[in-house]
Write an enzyme that holds these catalytic residues in place. Sequence first.
Site, PDB file in Angstrom:
ATOM      1  N   HIS A 276      37.354 -28.425 -23.556  1.00 55.57           N
ATOM      2  CA  HIS A 276      36.075 -27.805 -23.902  1.00 55.57           C
ATOM      3  C   HIS A 276      36.164 -26.280 -23.963  1.00 55.57           C
ATOM      4  O   HIS A 276      35.336 -25.624 -24.596  1.00 55.57           O
ATOM      5  CB  HIS A 276      34.999 -28.220 -22.887  1.00 55.57           C
ATOM      6  N   SER A 277      37.171 -25.687 -23.334  1.00 51.65           N
ATOM      7  CA  SER A 277      37.307 -24.232 -23.382  1.00 51.65           C
ATOM      8  C   SER A 277      37.666 -23.753 -24.784  1.00 51.65           C
ATOM      9  O   SER A 277      37.449 -22.590 -25.124  1.00 51.65           O
ATOM     10  CB  SER A 277      38.393 -23.771 -22.403  1.00 51.65           C
TER      11      SER A 277
END
Length: 509
Positions: A162-163
């Site tokens: 998700h980063s």
Amino acid sequence: MEIKTLRRRHGNIANITVEKKEEEDEQPLSPAARLFHAPEFNCYIISVIGLKNKIKPDEIIQGIKQTLIKHPRFSSKLVNSGSNNRQEQKWVRTNVVAEDHVIIPKFETQDIENANADAFLESYVSDLTTTPLNTSKPLWEVHLLDLKTSDAENVAILKIHHSVGDGMSLMSLVLACTRKTSNPDEFPSLPYQNQSSSGSSRLMPGSVGDSRLLWLLMALWSAIMVVLNTVCDALEFIATTLFLKDTSTPIKGDFRLRKCKRMCLVHRTVSFDDIKLIKNAMKMTVNDVILGVSQAGLSQYLKRRYGEKKKKTVDQEESIPKEIRLRAAVLVNIRPTTGIQDLADMMTKGSKCRWGNWIGYIVFPVSIALHNDPLDHIRRAKSIIDRKKNSLEAALTFIVGKMIIKSLGVQRAANILHRALSNTTMTFSNLVGPMEEISFYGHPVTYMAPSVYGHPHALTMHFQSYMNKMTISLSVDPTVISDPHRLCDDWEESLRSIKAAVQKRGSTQ
């Protein structure tokens, strides 16, 4: 003397060039990206893509080489530097070998014979949630499964940390890697969302002066309501962080006691035309209908779960406790509008398109009740959404989150957000997909089922539209919700009952 001066100038130019190249090759992680690497929020996005034809791995790998790995985030690895007290995290560009990120598993025939293909796919995806990505490479993988399921000939699975980006930007990027099957040279087209006329634009008849005065009064009243709603929402968020907890229900997990790291991901596809029929008949938005049907489905599911619990103790009628506090963290995209073409440019010549995680949260109270009129569920959802639209809650949570990370550090910010989300029950998200059939590197797509895991919720409901379909993706903690397919059944049954009520209402009128 002139030669030394010239050398000095050339040396300065060379230094500037090197520094500029280093800036392009190395970028610090954004505050949100650093948060997603904290132990409390090691979040991943998984998207299951059903394909209409048999997979041709060489074509997909060649397509990835021409598109995806040219994107800065998909060709950069995470590097930690500095001491433990002052650790710096940055993206560093690296040479990417596409074959290292494309996984083609080989199945034993016995594995699929012992369980049907759909269950095998769910087990495979569930296994993916237990293994982290290798940080020595860019944080993404593509799994190609030569597996025929009930709704696809073969399956591709995208696993991305998700980063790397938020759901909206990543889904748009994936769509930038697809083309219309009707015209392989064109990008997919997303439905144009007309903004409905607000009450302030419909002025009553009268003189120009009266109209202007009325417009000013309505604008002032609207501004006052936005301020009041934002203050109330901010106070609720603070209270949720400190002490305001949701009711303990059969779908609320306790992550302080959670030992299982495996998540279960399932999906169900329904008719998008049914949702649009309800939307048009009730003069609502798609989000109003989806949230309303979700409230009805969750109410039915909880009714059964409470009934099963009571039958184990006393033979009583099924019932739901009164005054249940059940809230969802609704993800809201607050980035400037990003077109598919803009993201495609990032993979070819670069662009000024903003990348990263631009998401805020809205705390949405889910009404759990058994109404005689099923339309009451979507009326209730619409009233809450209309109030939330007149609030800056999403932007406020995004801005305050960044401020907390910069002032208190990532770990403390992660603890605060983790506590706030743990006091709510579930996550809710919705993405708009293409209106026509698309192909993924030459493979026609039958459905897309994205989801997320790693945050402190036992239930995440995600909705993805595509052509005339709507796919419901559930990410659940199996120790809390052991029967996610029954929840999908309740959602689908609630959609049918609300559609029938709308049709009956129309015929009566």
